[in-house]
Design an enzyme around this catalytic site. Structure first.
Site, PDB file in Angstrom:
ATOM      1  N   CYS A 181       0.816  -1.220   0.000  1.00  0.00           N
ATOM      2  CA  CYS A 181       0.000   0.000   0.000  1.00  0.00           C
ATOM      3  C   CYS A 181       0.850   1.270   0.000  1.00  0.00           C
ATOM      4  CB  CYS A 181      -0.945   0.005   1.190  1.00  0.00           C
ATOM      5  SG  CYS A 181      -1.988  -1.444   1.259  1.00  0.00           S
ATOM      6  N   HIS A 227      -3.067   7.154   2.008  1.00  0.00           N
ATOM      7  CA  HIS A 227      -3.559   5.828   1.641  1.00  0.00           C
ATOM      8  C   HIS A 227      -4.916   5.622   2.302  1.00  0.00           C
ATOM      9  CE1 HIS A 227      -4.089   1.658   1.093  1.00  0.00           C
ATOM     10  NE2 HIS A 227      -3.714   1.292   2.297  1.00  0.00           N
ATOM     11  N   ASN A 259     -10.167  -0.071   0.450  1.00  0.00           N
ATOM     12  CA  ASN A 259      -8.702  -0.023   0.399  1.00  0.00           C
ATOM     13  C   ASN A 259      -8.231  -0.659  -0.907  1.00  0.00           C
ATOM     14  OD1 ASN A 259      -5.966  -0.594   0.679  1.00  0.00           O
ATOM     15  ND2 ASN A 259      -6.112  -1.184   2.823  1.00  0.00           N
TER      16      ASN A 259
HETATM   17  O1  UT7 Z   1      -3.640  -1.379   3.640  1.00  0.00           O
HETATM   18  C1  UT7 Z   1      -2.900  -2.026   4.639  1.00  0.00           C
HETATM   19  C2  UT7 Z   1      -3.087  -1.301   5.901  1.00  0.00           C
HETATM   20  N1  UT7 Z   1      -4.166  -1.893   6.649  1.00  0.00           N
HETATM   21  C3  UT7 Z   1      -4.806  -1.173   7.568  1.00  0.00           C
HETATM   22  O2  UT7 Z   1      -4.565  -0.005   7.702  1.00  0.00           O
HETATM   23  C4  UT7 Z   1      -5.813  -1.866   8.467  1.00  0.00           C
HETATM   24  C5  UT7 Z   1      -5.680  -1.339   9.865  1.00  0.00           C
HETATM   25  N2  UT7 Z   1      -6.639  -1.942  10.756  1.00  0.00           N
HETATM   26  C6  UT7 Z   1      -7.966  -1.636  10.767  1.00  0.00           C
HETATM   27  O3  UT7 Z   1      -8.406  -0.828   9.974  1.00  0.00           O
HETATM   28  C7  UT7 Z   1      -8.843  -2.270  11.798  1.00  0.00           C
HETATM   29  O4  UT7 Z   1      -8.049  -3.010  12.703  1.00  0.00           O
HETATM   30  C8  UT7 Z   1      -9.941  -3.194  11.199  1.00  0.00           C
HETATM   31  C9  UT7 Z   1     -10.992  -2.349  10.471  1.00  0.00           C
HETATM   32  C10 UT7 Z   1      -9.329  -4.188  10.238  1.00  0.00           C
HETATM   33  C11 UT7 Z   1     -10.667  -3.958  12.305  1.00  0.00           C
HETATM   34  O5  UT7 Z   1     -11.234  -3.047  13.237  1.00  0.00           O
HETATM   35  P1  UT7 Z   1     -11.006  -3.260  14.799  1.00  0.00           P
HETATM   36  O6  UT7 Z   1     -11.725  -2.179  15.464  1.00  0.00           O
HETATM   37  O7  UT7 Z   1      -9.521  -3.350  15.029  1.00  0.00           O
HETATM   38  O8  UT7 Z   1     -11.746  -4.613  15.070  1.00  0.00           O
HETATM   39  P2  UT7 Z   1     -11.170  -6.015  15.623  1.00  0.00           P
HETATM   40  O9  UT7 Z   1     -10.427  -6.741  14.566  1.00  0.00           O
HETATM   41  O10 UT7 Z   1     -10.486  -5.807  16.923  1.00  0.00           O
HETATM   42  O11 UT7 Z   1     -12.527  -6.777  15.915  1.00  0.00           O
HETATM   43  C12 UT7 Z   1     -13.474  -6.303  16.881  1.00  0.00           C
HETATM   44  C13 UT7 Z   1     -14.687  -7.203  16.848  1.00  0.00           C
HETATM   45  C14 UT7 Z   1     -14.333  -8.681  16.992  1.00  0.00           C
HETATM   46  O12 UT7 Z   1     -15.356  -9.296  17.744  1.00  0.00           O
HETATM   47  P3  UT7 Z   1     -15.161  -9.603  19.317  1.00  0.00           P
HETATM   48  O13 UT7 Z   1     -13.966 -10.500  19.407  1.00  0.00           O
HETATM   49  O14 UT7 Z   1     -14.943  -8.256  19.949  1.00  0.00           O
HETATM   50  O15 UT7 Z   1     -16.441 -10.248  19.679  1.00  0.00           O
HETATM   51  C15 UT7 Z   1     -14.390  -9.195  15.573  1.00  0.00           C
HETATM   52  O16 UT7 Z   1     -14.688 -10.581  15.512  1.00  0.00           O
HETATM   53  O17 UT7 Z   1     -15.361  -7.085  15.604  1.00  0.00           O
HETATM   54  C16 UT7 Z   1     -15.529  -8.384  15.003  1.00  0.00           C
HETATM   55  N3  UT7 Z   1     -15.460  -8.236  13.555  1.00  0.00           N
HETATM   56  C17 UT7 Z   1     -16.539  -8.009  12.795  1.00  0.00           C
HETATM   57  N4  UT7 Z   1     -17.835  -7.875  13.107  1.00  0.00           N
HETATM   58  C18 UT7 Z   1     -18.695  -7.630  12.095  1.00  0.00           C
HETATM   59  C19 UT7 Z   1     -14.356  -8.283  12.760  1.00  0.00           C
HETATM   60  N5  UT7 Z   1     -14.707  -8.087  11.487  1.00  0.00           N
HETATM   61  C20 UT7 Z   1     -16.061  -7.913  11.474  1.00  0.00           C
HETATM   62  C21 UT7 Z   1     -17.000  -7.671  10.465  1.00  0.00           C
HETATM   63  N6  UT7 Z   1     -18.307  -7.536  10.816  1.00  0.00           N
HETATM   64  N7  UT7 Z   1     -16.654  -7.555   9.160  1.00  0.00           N
END
Ligand code: UT7
Length: 342
Positions: free
Chosen positions: A123, A263, A293
């Site tokens: 990216c 980005h 993205n």
């Molecule tokens: O281009 C490369 C660079 N990449 C990035 O910049 C990505 C950086 N990271 C992010 O943008 C975020 O970490 C994400 C958007 C990928 C994820 O957001 P988050 O707030 O960090 O969520 P998480 O992974 O900690 O998940 C929180 C909760 C989990 O459930 P529990 O364990 O709290 O019950 C996940 O299972 O959200 C759940 N979850 C979802 N729920 C509904 C994860 N994905 C989804 C989904 N829909 N699609």
């Protein structure tokens, strides 16, 4: 005579004189995804800012989007493909493992004089490529370069991992760089890497370390993997830092920035950077809601749309910044002039 080292000013700089964008026609909304997996429009919108993304059908490969964006940039610059010295394609989802997608572009565009190679910085790819192309122009060895950022990561995601597959979209953005006066153009670029984060976001299978096997395919273990929170923290820390370093290297500070083109990974990351640098969100370009993205394509796609919307005018200081797999991150400072005459 001063013994203090002076910053190097080359006799010429790289100016962006044409821009292009291409996305596949098929739109995939958050509601479409919610019908296929355990997610909701509300979760995706509030955690990422994404509403929809474009996905390639099987007949569309990365070079198809890159060619379309490249043609648009060439027309926008009012040049011919034959006048290009180099085609530099930033991608991690090229048509083939080898040869390069840049060579396919060279053939498609009829850029018969141009050298061609791909650059792999995920990216951060476009910002790395802009820095690389600008250095060739500053050295005087090349005059006109097509820089493309193109990716079709929807072909690499694991569609059963809701934590990653909802983030990505396909697209391409292109810029023509031309030699121009040294007081404007790409005036500063900083590229950084931290290989200790190779496994933070990666495509583990398909290379020489872990070739794809029937067992891997049957287990569904061949897609992109990401430790989202880790990457989020890395971006929130490193992105403001590299922007500051790039600005300071040319004696500027965040209040001088006319437009920040980041980005497009997550709206919350953009808001964090905006707060940390005290650059208001009105000066941060956002189109991630419509495209998700798009990896190396996101920065040039955003540049192209920002220019078309009148958000970039001659005299503006534009900062571009990328971050992603590697880990890699990079920023460029551009004194926008728009037309090269040197
Ligand atoms: O281009 C490369 C660079 N990449 C990035 O910049 C990505 C950086 N990271 C992010 O943008 C975020 O970490 C994400 C958007 C990928 C994820 O957001 P988050 O707030 O960090 O969520 P998480 O992974 O900690 O998940 C929180 C909760 C989990 O459930 P529990 O364990 O709290 O019950 C996940 O299972 O959200 C759940 N979850 C979802 N729920 C509904 C994860 N994905 C989804 C989904 N829909 N699609």
């Amino acid at each position: 005579m001063s013994l203090v080292p002076q910053p190097f000013t080359p006799p010429r700089r790289a100016h962006i004189v044409g821009l292009g964008i291409a996305v596949p026609p098929q739109v995939l909304t958050n509601d479409d995804l919610a019908q296929r997996m355990d997610t909701t429009d509300e979760w995706i919108r509030t955690r990422t800012g994404i509403r929809e993304r474009r996905v390639s059908t099987p007949d569309i490969a990365t070079s198809d989007l890159a060619t379309q964006a490249g043609r648009m940039a060439i027309a926008d610059a009012g040049i011919t493909a034959e006048s290009l010295d180099l085609i530099l394609c930033a991608t991690t989802s090229g048509d083939y493992i080898w040869p390069s997608t840049a060579c396919i572009l060279q053939q498609n565009l009829g850029a018969t004089r141009a050298a061609a190679f791909d650059l792999s910085a995920a990216c951060s790819g476009f910002c790395y490529a802009l820095a690389t192309a600008a250095a060739y122009i500053e050295s005087g060895s090349m005059k006109q370069i097509l820089v493309v950022g193109a990716d079709t990561l929807t072909k690499q995601v694991n569609w059963s991992d809701r934590g990653t597959c909802i983030l990505f979209g396909d697209g391409a953005g292109a810029a023509i760089l031309a030699a121009g006066p040294p007081d404007a153009g790409v005036v500063s670029s900083i590229m950084r890497a931290d290989g200790s984060g190779v496994e933070s976001v990666w495509l583990p299978a398909g290379g020489t370390r872990t070739p794809i096997t029937t067992e891997l395919l049957e287990a569904g273990n061949v897609g992109l993997e990401m430790r989202g929170r880790e990457v989020y923290r890395f971006a929130a820390e490193r992105v403001p830092e590299v922007i500051m370093d790039a600005l300071c290297s040319v004696g500027l500070n965040p209040s001088d920035v006319g437009l920040l083109v980041m980005h497009q990974a997550n709206l919350r990351i953009m808001q964090t950077v905006s707060e940390r640098l005290n650059i208001p969100m009105e000066k941060v370009f956002v189109n991630l809601d419509r495209y998700g993205n798009t990896s190396a394509a996101s920065v040039p796609m955003a540049l192209c749309e920002a220019k078309a919307e009148g958000r970039i005018l001659p005299g503006d200081v534009v900062v571009t910044v990328g971050f992603g797999a590697g880990l890699t991150w990079a920023a460029n400072v551009i004194f926008w002039q728009g037309a090269a005459n040197g």
